[in-house]
Design a protein around this motif. Structure first.
Motif, PDB file in Angstrom:
ATOM      1  N   SER A 613       0.907  -1.241  -0.164  1.00 51.14           N
ATOM      2  CA  SER A 613       0.176  -0.045   0.034  1.00 51.14           C
ATOM      3  C   SER A 613       0.899   1.201  -0.062  1.00 51.14           C
ATOM      4  CB  SER A 613      -0.795  -0.199   1.199  1.00 51.14           C
ATOM      5  OG  SER A 613      -1.765  -1.214   1.261  1.00 51.14           O
ATOM      6  N   ASP A 685      -5.947  -1.049  -4.335  1.00 48.80           N
ATOM      7  CA  ASP A 685      -5.350  -2.099  -3.262  1.00 48.80           C
ATOM      8  C   ASP A 685      -6.247  -3.037  -2.651  1.00 48.80           C
ATOM      9  OD1 ASP A 685      -3.716  -2.416  -1.355  1.00 48.80           O
ATOM     10  OD2 ASP A 685      -3.505  -0.401  -0.339  1.00 48.80           O
ATOM     11  N   GLU A 686      -5.874  -4.260  -3.109  1.00 47.88           N
ATOM     12  CA  GLU A 686      -6.295  -5.547  -2.765  1.00 47.88           C
ATOM     13  C   GLU A 686      -7.960  -5.235  -3.011  1.00 47.88           C
ATOM     14  OE1 GLU A 686      -5.026  -7.652   0.368  1.00 47.88           O
ATOM     15  OE2 GLU A 686      -3.160  -6.518   0.495  1.00 47.88           O
TER      16      GLU A 686
END
Ligand code: ADP
Ligand code: MG
Length: 857
Positions: A613, A685-686
């Motif tokens: 991140s 992000d994910e």
């Protein structure tokens, strides 16, 4: 109504026009509230609820606050999102026939506060107004304290409107009653923005000049709505409002509210405070205006290369010219909040002390110009040239106002000697009179021989000669007239003393009222400068921000970035500016980022806490910093200008907003996919984390493919689905990178280094092992992993682009989290064979059995 007393009738009449506000009804020295207002306010403000007769058999609930401490209570109400209507007595109670006439003189609302107690020095207080037609919305945004007025139009729906309002940090939004019905509740619940209704939307006459005649109808309407609302609430002229500036969508980088939040540009996600945000890092401004300007810049990075270069060049020179910079900082520190002072001038609540601040600010402008002109870059030269130090106004204030005036503007002591002849005459009379009185004391002492004789003054008896009781016998017969008797002294007057007193008091009274009049004239005169003062404020705040950039850039060793002409990102040893700042600089591991048209997407894998991140945000923050004209955290940096940045986080927590986290994740993603262009930067992000494994993985994959095939935006995609790394072989511009970690003496050490390739798949098991999970669990996991890798129908294969039929075989919460594609009996047999019954709980077994049965049914 008729049964109420006349005063309550008056109250009810006024209240009926101000239903959405607390009505502060002036009664003598108090502001009183009645009926429901009283019940609610007594709770909110924790004041005593009483009641009074009102003409009916039932007593009327009532509570009140003293008028001299009302500011505090108003503040509490307004800060918690309420409005307060101030209702004053508008005629002298002595001359009133019947009930004293009362009127609402101002309505204080969250978006229109002007009181410095309610304003934050370093933040704008924005009020927005909205208009719309079938497909477009217009929003105008105004800070009443500074007069700024900007507006723009966009296509969209109400959910986009709400996003926009939040992204602008509006405190209050004005809309038609129709729109109010639809969005007011949501906006209040989710973002604590107060909504207000204003249906009139034609631009009123006194404001015509602020909006161009051929301006778009929709913008005119929003402005009209705003102006009507301001007139309705403020009830005074608002000459400091600046002409509407139109924000063209392609003038600034667009950052939607999700991205602003996720990137923690102006406040952090967790604490909602400034500390830890990019604004916090960069805010080395020395004025409140500068701080507000910086925040605006951060939320609106530029898109025009020449403008960015201009700023970068000033920053560069200010870094080199240390002494010039320090001098500039010193001089800027003496600058007061010119923008808000101009607002007060127009609003009519500027005090003499404020005007002295204005004078002092103007006084430091020539010095600032001089310092600036020592720099050689054309932009700061131009700024210096254009800065108007308002010498005429400076001298006017210098000649008229005392440097240290009292707070009150009604008690004299404001205007300098020599400014006004008549005033000087009164002053002489008063001064001479006082001198005469001082000499009288001397004379009387020596003539009567009473050493303790003194002359005093009080408001009731005026000037008097005081003689103690023991000395009374020394007074010659008939010399004084007796005035007042005290316990141990007598007070006297003489005809001469009385005459002087009359002259002094008369002169002082005239002086005070003349001074007030003169002060109002000074105020009025200053009004004519509002616009050029606002211009000056802008220039000063800009210089302040640029010097702040220079200070941080030097301190944090940032470099001047290069704007890429061929859409390339090449960052050598880049850092996340905030993470680097909060941790020890030595510990931060710099990373390179390379992207171009053939390598436009990076799929980032790596264990939890590895730094995925951070790496992604590093790129976004670096481009924001470049596009606001600041140096960037790297050894070398080349970046294209991004038109928009989208930052999406899997399973973001939005519990306050009251939406399911996965729904939010998907809504945010939809917005990004709809709006992004080839020139955008997307950080995912994910994504997909908020739902079950295969579901999430399938979504993640199709999102990546969509961006790759249809958008072409530069994209960083971090994922814990290692299976997705096969996409590298299928999507030509996607490359795998991973963040490395190693084991050292049984401890997991994150290297935070981003390397081309993909992370070791068994890392999770490895971490579990380090965490000393039971060895049976570890062994079993290893076995299952091998199974997956050798199996034809493993998830890895399932991630194949053509195969979109993914589904669950075993629920995630089942014992071993085993998932396989459906069909074929042999699969069932295979599974049965590998089941470790000894390590299953009865519930796990039930679950497994249930799914097996489903397969063969
Ligand atoms: P992930 O997203 O992979 O779970 P994060 O990016 O949240 O990991 O990083 C976790 C922590 O690691 C951060 O809070 C930070 O303290 C540290 N970290 C991340 N990147 C670096 C780096 N390049 N150098 C030093 N520490 C880092
Ligand atoms: Mg992360």
């Amino acid at each position: 109504m008729a049964q109420y007393t006349p005063m309550i009738q008056q109250y009810l009449k006024i209240k009926s026009a101000h239903r959405d506000a607390f009505l502060f009804f002036r009664l003598g020295d108090f502001y009183e509230m009645f009926f429901e207002d009283a019940t609610r306010a007594s709770q909110l403000l924790e004041i005593t609820l009483t009641s009074r007769e009102g003409g009916t058999s039932e007593r009327i609930p009532m509570c009140g606050v003293p008028h001299h401490s009302a500011a505090n209570y108003i503040k509490q109400l307004v800060e918690s999102g309420h409005k307060v209507a101030i209702c004053e007595q508008v005629e002298d109670p002595k001359s009133a026939k019947g009930v004293v006439k009362r009127e609402v003189i101002q309505i204080i609302t969250p978006g229109t506060v002007m009181d410095h107690n309610l304003l934050k020095e370093t933040e704008n207080n924005f009020i927005a107004a909205v208009s719309y037609n079938a497909e477009e919305y217009s929003i105008v945004l105004n800070d009443l304290s500074t007069g700024e007025l900007k507006g723009y139009v966009f296509k969209g729906d109400t959910s986009m409107l709400i996003q926009e309002l939040q992204a602008m940090h509006a405190r209050e939004v004005i809309m038609s009653s129709e729109l109010y019905e639809q969005v007011a509740e949501t906006v209040r619940m989710r973002y604590q923005i107060v909504s207000s209704i204003q249906d009139q939307n034609e631009v009123p006459d006194p404001f015509q000049h602020l909006v161009q005649e051929n301006e778009r109808e929709l913008l005119k309407k929003a402005c009209g709505r705003l102006f009507h609302y301001l007139l309705h609430t403020q009830k005074r002229s608002l000459e400091h409002l600046q002409p509407l500036s139109i924000q063209h969508i392609n003038e600034f980088m667009k950052l939607d509210s999700f991205s602003k939040r996720n990137l923690e540009l102006v406040e952090t996600n967790r604490s909602k405070g400034k500390k830890g945000s990019l604004l916090w890092l960069l805010d080395r401004t020395v004025t409140g205006m500068g701080s507000r300007r910086l925040k605006q810049w951060i939320e609106q990075p530029l898109l025009v290369p020449a403008l960015i270069e201009q700023r970068l060049n000033v920053v560069e020179e200010l870094i080199q010219e240390f002494f010039v910079r320090e001098e500039l900082r010193d001089k800027l520190k003496r600058v007061y909040d010119l923008e808000r002072l101009a607002g007060k001038v127009s609003f009519g609540n500027i005090t003499a002390r404020d005007l002295i601040q204005l004078k002092q600010t103007l006084g430091s402008v020539p010095g600032i110009k001089q310092t600036l002109s020592q720099l050689s870059n054309p932009y700061s030269k131009d700024l210096a040239d254009k800065m108007d130090s308002h010498e005429e106004l400076y001298h006017y204030l210098e000649s008229s106002l005392h440097d240290d005036p009292p707070l009150s503007i009604k008690e004299g002591g404001l205007i300098k000697d020599g400014y006004h002849d008549e005033l000087d005459t009164y002053r002489d009379a008063s001064v001479n009179g006082k001198a005469w009185i001082a000499s009288l004391e001397q004379r009387e002492r020596s003539e009567t021989g009473i050493k303790s004789l003194k002359i005093g003054y009080n408001r009731i008896f005026g000037y008097f000669i005081e003689v103690t009781r023991s000395n009374l016998s020394l007074i010659p017969e008939g010399r004084y007239e007796r005035k007042q008797t005290l316990a141990n002294a007598e007070r006297f007057v003489t005809p001469d003393l009385k005459e002087k007193e009359r002259l002094i008091l008369e002169a002082e009274e005239k002086m005070v009222s003349l001074e007030y009049e003169l002060f109002l004239q000074v105020r009025e005169h200053v009004k004519s400068y509002i616009q050029s003062l606002q211009q000056l404020a802008k220039q000063l705040s800009e210089i302040d921000v640029l010097q702040a950039f220079a200070v941080v850039s030097e301190e944090q060793r940032y470099v001047k970035p290069v704007i890429s002409a061929d859409n390339r990102v090449a960052i050598a040893n880049g850092r996340h500016p905030v993470v680097e700042k909060v941790m020890d600089a030595q510990e931060y591991v710099p990373n390179d980022i390379y992207l171009n048209n053939e390598r436009s997407m990076l799929l980032i894998t790596g264990p939890n806490m590895a730094g995925k991140s951070t790496y992604m945000r590093q790129l976004a923050l670096t481009s924001v910093m470049m596009q606001i004209g600041c140096f960037v955290p790297a050894d070398d940096a080349e970046l294209p200008l991004f038109d928009q940045i989208f930052t999406r986080i899997g399973a973001a927590d939005d519990l306050v907003g009251g939406q399911s986290t996965f729904m939010v994740e998907m809504l945010e993603t939809r917005y990004a996919l709809n709006k992004a262009t080839e020139q955008s930067l997307i950080l995912l992000d994910e994504i997909g984390r908020g739902t079950s494994t295969y579901d999430g993985m399938a979504l993640a994959q199709s999102i990546v493919e969509f961006i790759h095939d249809h958008i072409g935006a530069k994209t960083l995609f971090s994922t814990h689905y290692h299976e997705l790394t096969v996409l590298e072989t299928q999507l030509s511009s996607l490359k795998n990178v991973y963040v490395s970690a190693i084991e050292e003496q049984g401890r997991l050490v994150f290297l935070h280094k981003v390397i081309d390739g993909q992370a070791d798949k068994s890392f999770g098991i490895h971490v579990a092992q380090l965490a000393e999970l039971p060895s049976a669990v570890i062994e079993r996991a290893k076995f299952i992993l091998e199974e997956f890798e050798s199996d034809e129908r493993s998830p890895k294969k399932a991630a194949n682009k053509a195969d979109t039929q993914l589904s669950l075989f075993i629920e995630e919460n089942a014992a071993d989290n085993i998932s396989k594609k459906k069909h074929e009996k042999s699969e069932v047999e295979e599974f049965l064979k590998t089941m470790n019954l000894l390590e299953m709980t009865p519930l796990d077994a039930m679950n497994a059995l249930f799914h097996l049965q489903k397969k063969v049914k």
